[in-house]
Design a protein around this motif. Structure first.
Motif, PDB file in Angstrom:
ATOM      1  N   LEU A  69      12.203  30.249  24.504  1.00  0.00           N
ATOM      2  CA  LEU A  69      13.184  29.485  24.972  1.00  0.00           C
ATOM      3  C   LEU A  69      13.760  28.078  24.156  1.00  0.00           C
ATOM      4  O   LEU A  69      15.123  28.220  24.150  1.00  0.00           O
ATOM      5  N   LYS A  70      12.875  27.821  23.165  1.00  0.00           N
ATOM      6  CA  LYS A  70      13.347  26.755  22.381  1.00  0.00           C
ATOM      7  C   LYS A  70      14.392  27.392  21.372  1.00  0.00           C
ATOM      8  O   LYS A  70      15.508  26.933  21.136  1.00  0.00           O
ATOM      9  N   ARG A  71      14.349  28.674  21.115  1.00  0.00           N
ATOM     10  CA  ARG A  71      15.198  29.410  19.977  1.00  0.00           C
ATOM     11  C   ARG A  71      16.623  29.920  20.765  1.00  0.00           C
ATOM     12  O   ARG A  71      17.554  29.511  20.266  1.00  0.00           O
ATOM     13  N   ILE A  72      16.518  30.272  21.908  1.00  0.00           N
ATOM     14  CA  ILE A  72      17.747  30.454  22.700  1.00  0.00           C
ATOM     15  C   ILE A  72      18.281  29.228  22.979  1.00  0.00           C
ATOM     16  O   ILE A  72      19.531  29.182  22.894  1.00  0.00           O
ATOM     17  N   GLU A  73      17.997  28.091  23.273  1.00  0.00           N
ATOM     18  CA  GLU A  73      18.505  26.887  23.457  1.00  0.00           C
ATOM     19  C   GLU A  73      19.229  26.140  22.354  1.00  0.00           C
ATOM     20  O   GLU A  73      20.245  25.897  22.523  1.00  0.00           O
ATOM     21  N   GLN A  74      18.702  26.517  21.188  1.00  0.00           N
ATOM     22  CA  GLN A  74      19.086  26.299  19.860  1.00  0.00           C
ATOM     23  C   GLN A  74      20.328  26.991  19.709  1.00  0.00           C
ATOM     24  O   GLN A  74      21.310  26.571  19.091  1.00  0.00           O
ATOM     25  N   ASN A  76      22.174  28.537  21.957  1.00  0.00           N
ATOM     26  CA  ASN A  76      23.160  28.185  22.801  1.00  0.00           C
ATOM     27  C   ASN A  76      23.967  26.975  22.317  1.00  0.00           C
ATOM     28  O   ASN A  76      25.150  26.855  22.301  1.00  0.00           O
ATOM     29  N   ARG A  77      23.218  25.806  21.715  1.00  0.00           N
ATOM     30  CA  ARG A  77      24.051  24.672  21.232  1.00  0.00           C
ATOM     31  C   ARG A  77      24.704  25.268  19.897  1.00  0.00           C
ATOM     32  O   ARG A  77      25.734  24.545  19.804  1.00  0.00           O
ATOM     33  N   ILE A  78      24.361  26.052  19.248  1.00  0.00           N
ATOM     34  CA  ILE A  78      25.111  26.287  17.969  1.00  0.00           C
ATOM     35  C   ILE A  78      26.468  27.147  18.424  1.00  0.00           C
ATOM     36  O   ILE A  78      27.429  26.865  17.809  1.00  0.00           O
ATOM     37  N   ILE A  79      26.140  28.049  19.174  1.00  0.00           N
ATOM     38  CA  ILE A  79      27.651  28.993  19.797  1.00  0.00           C
ATOM     39  C   ILE A  79      28.525  28.028  20.347  1.00  0.00           C
ATOM     40  O   ILE A  79      29.620  28.030  19.958  1.00  0.00           O
ATOM     41  N   THR A  80      27.786  27.121  21.110  1.00  0.00           N
ATOM     42  CA  THR A  80      28.984  26.266  21.712  1.00  0.00           C
ATOM     43  C   THR A  80      29.568  25.291  20.785  1.00  0.00           C
ATOM     44  O   THR A  80      30.919  25.017  20.993  1.00  0.00           O
ATOM     45  N   LYS A  81      29.031  24.810  19.797  1.00  0.00           N
ATOM     46  CA  LYS A  81      29.583  23.973  18.810  1.00  0.00           C
ATOM     47  C   LYS A  81      30.612  24.587  17.855  1.00  0.00           C
ATOM     48  O   LYS A  81      31.554  24.301  17.703  1.00  0.00           O
ATOM     49  N   ILE A  82      30.228  26.058  17.547  1.00  0.00           N
ATOM     50  CA  ILE A  82      31.030  26.820  16.835  1.00  0.00           C
ATOM     51  C   ILE A  82      32.220  27.289  17.763  1.00  0.00           C
ATOM     52  O   ILE A  82      33.570  27.212  17.044  1.00  0.00           O
ATOM     53  N   ARG A  83      32.030  27.537  18.755  1.00  0.00           N
ATOM     54  CA  ARG A  83      33.398  27.937  19.603  1.00  0.00           C
ATOM     55  C   ARG A  83      34.333  26.642  19.985  1.00  0.00           C
ATOM     56  O   ARG A  83      35.529  26.767  19.827  1.00  0.00           O
ATOM     57  N   LYS A  84      33.646  25.595  19.952  1.00  0.00           N
ATOM     58  CA  LYS A  84      34.660  24.370  19.962  1.00  0.00           C
ATOM     59  C   LYS A  84      35.116  24.002  18.922  1.00  0.00           C
ATOM     60  O   LYS A  84      36.577  23.683  18.787  1.00  0.00           O
ATOM     61  N   TYR A  85      34.605  24.120  17.681  1.00  0.00           N
ATOM     62  CA  TYR A  85      35.233  23.904  16.434  1.00  0.00           C
ATOM     63  C   TYR A  85      36.420  24.839  16.165  1.00  0.00           C
ATOM     64  O   TYR A  85      37.479  24.530  15.898  1.00  0.00           O
ATOM     65  N   ASN A  86      36.083  26.193  16.407  1.00  0.00           N
ATOM     66  CA  ASN A  86      37.168  27.234  16.106  1.00  0.00           C
ATOM     67  C   ASN A  86      38.379  27.108  17.218  1.00  0.00           C
ATOM     68  O   ASN A  86      39.485  27.114  16.854  1.00  0.00           O
ATOM     69  N   GLU A 113      18.516  31.049  30.926  1.00  0.00           N
ATOM     70  CA  GLU A 113      18.134  30.790  32.601  1.00  0.00           C
ATOM     71  C   GLU A 113      16.799  31.562  33.073  1.00  0.00           C
ATOM     72  O   GLU A 113      16.146  31.182  33.619  1.00  0.00           O
ATOM     73  N   LEU A 114      16.895  33.015  32.572  1.00  0.00           N
ATOM     74  CA  LEU A 114      15.755  33.907  32.975  1.00  0.00           C
ATOM     75  C   LEU A 114      14.587  33.393  32.414  1.00  0.00           C
ATOM     76  O   LEU A 114      13.562  33.285  33.165  1.00  0.00           O
ATOM     77  N   LEU A 115      14.525  33.001  31.101  1.00  0.00           N
ATOM     78  CA  LEU A 115      13.256  32.322  30.567  1.00  0.00           C
ATOM     79  C   LEU A 115      12.868  31.127  31.149  1.00  0.00           C
ATOM     80  O   LEU A 115      11.505  31.048  31.570  1.00  0.00           O
ATOM     81  N   SER A 116      13.799  30.228  31.573  1.00  0.00           N
ATOM     82  CA  SER A 116      13.411  29.108  32.192  1.00  0.00           C
ATOM     83  C   SER A 116      12.850  29.265  33.615  1.00  0.00           C
ATOM     84  O   SER A 116      11.891  28.723  34.021  1.00  0.00           O
ATOM     85  N   ASN A 117      13.426  30.267  34.459  1.00  0.00           N
ATOM     86  CA  ASN A 117      12.971  30.632  35.754  1.00  0.00           C
ATOM     87  C   ASN A 117      11.626  31.141  35.787  1.00  0.00           C
ATOM     88  O   ASN A 117      10.795  31.073  36.467  1.00  0.00           O
ATOM     89  N   THR A 118      11.441  32.105  34.562  1.00  0.00           N
ATOM     90  CA  THR A 118      10.032  32.952  34.445  1.00  0.00           C
ATOM     91  C   THR A 118       9.068  31.775  34.354  1.00  0.00           C
ATOM     92  O   THR A 118       7.867  31.971  34.548  1.00  0.00           O
ATOM     93  N   LEU A 119       9.207  30.904  33.367  1.00  0.00           N
ATOM     94  CA  LEU A 119       8.307  29.701  32.888  1.00  0.00           C
ATOM     95  C   LEU A 119       7.924  28.790  33.948  1.00  0.00           C
ATOM     96  O   LEU A 119       6.771  28.740  34.188  1.00  0.00           O
ATOM     97  N   LYS A 120       8.952  28.614  34.808  1.00  0.00           N
ATOM     98  CA  LYS A 120       8.731  27.821  36.208  1.00  0.00           C
ATOM     99  C   LYS A 120       7.900  28.576  37.100  1.00  0.00           C
ATOM    100  O   LYS A 120       6.852  27.897  37.734  1.00  0.00           O
ATOM    101  N   THR A 121       7.990  29.978  37.302  1.00  0.00           N
ATOM    102  CA  THR A 121       7.312  30.545  38.296  1.00  0.00           C
ATOM    103  C   THR A 121       5.844  30.873  37.442  1.00  0.00           C
ATOM    104  O   THR A 121       4.865  30.689  38.253  1.00  0.00           O
ATOM    105  N   LEU A 122       5.555  30.909  36.255  1.00  0.00           N
ATOM    106  CA  LEU A 122       4.267  31.035  35.698  1.00  0.00           C
ATOM    107  C   LEU A 122       3.504  29.638  35.743  1.00  0.00           C
ATOM    108  O   LEU A 122       2.191  29.809  36.078  1.00  0.00           O
ATOM    109  N   LYS A 123       4.307  28.473  35.766  1.00  0.00           N
ATOM    110  CA  LYS A 123       3.506  27.374  35.677  1.00  0.00           C
ATOM    111  C   LYS A 123       3.350  26.930  37.314  1.00  0.00           C
ATOM    112  O   LYS A 123       2.448  26.414  37.657  1.00  0.00           O
TER     113      LYS A 123
END
Length: 129
Positions: A69-74, A76-86, A113-123
């Protein structure tokens, strides 16, 4: 091997023999897994050997998913920044890649979203038991 063994733990030598790998590669792998909190070790009374085992079953899966999840969130942040820049500074590139970028960005957001939901369910399972 530590995940599928029916034993409480494996010694360094047992890990090495079962993988047919060098001492240095087994040592590096075990140290990495220890740092990621995916395994821990214990000693037996009267022995100096360390025995390695996965962390508790619930923690193993949660730790693995949190890492992903940490890797996916990171990403997501990078892609968002690149898209805004372009969009602002390179509109031609933004337009030419728009559909592909949207598809990929949607995939990343759904994965998050899937990873977050799966983590929530496991917890929730862990709190239930």
């Amino acid at each position: 091997m530590l995940v599928v063994t029916d034993r409480d733990g494996l010694s360094f030598d047992e890990c090495q023999m079962s993988r047919c790998a060098s001492k240095s590669s087994i040592s590096a792998a075990l140290n990495l897994l220890l740092k990621l909190d995916l395994i821990d070790y214990f000693t037996k009374p009267g022995e100096r050997k360390r025995y390695f085992r996965t962390t508790a079953a619930d923690a193993f899966y949660i730790n693995k998913l949190e890492e992903k999840l940490k890797r996916i969130e990171q990403e997501n942040r990078i892609i968002t920044k690149i898209r805004k820049y372009n969009k602002t500074y390179n509109p031609e590139k933004y337009q030419s890649n728009l559909k592909r970028a949207e598809v990929y960005h949607t995939f990343i957001k759904k994965s998050e979203e899937l990873l977050s939901n799966t983590l929530k369910t496991l917890k929730e399972i862990d709190n239930y038991n």
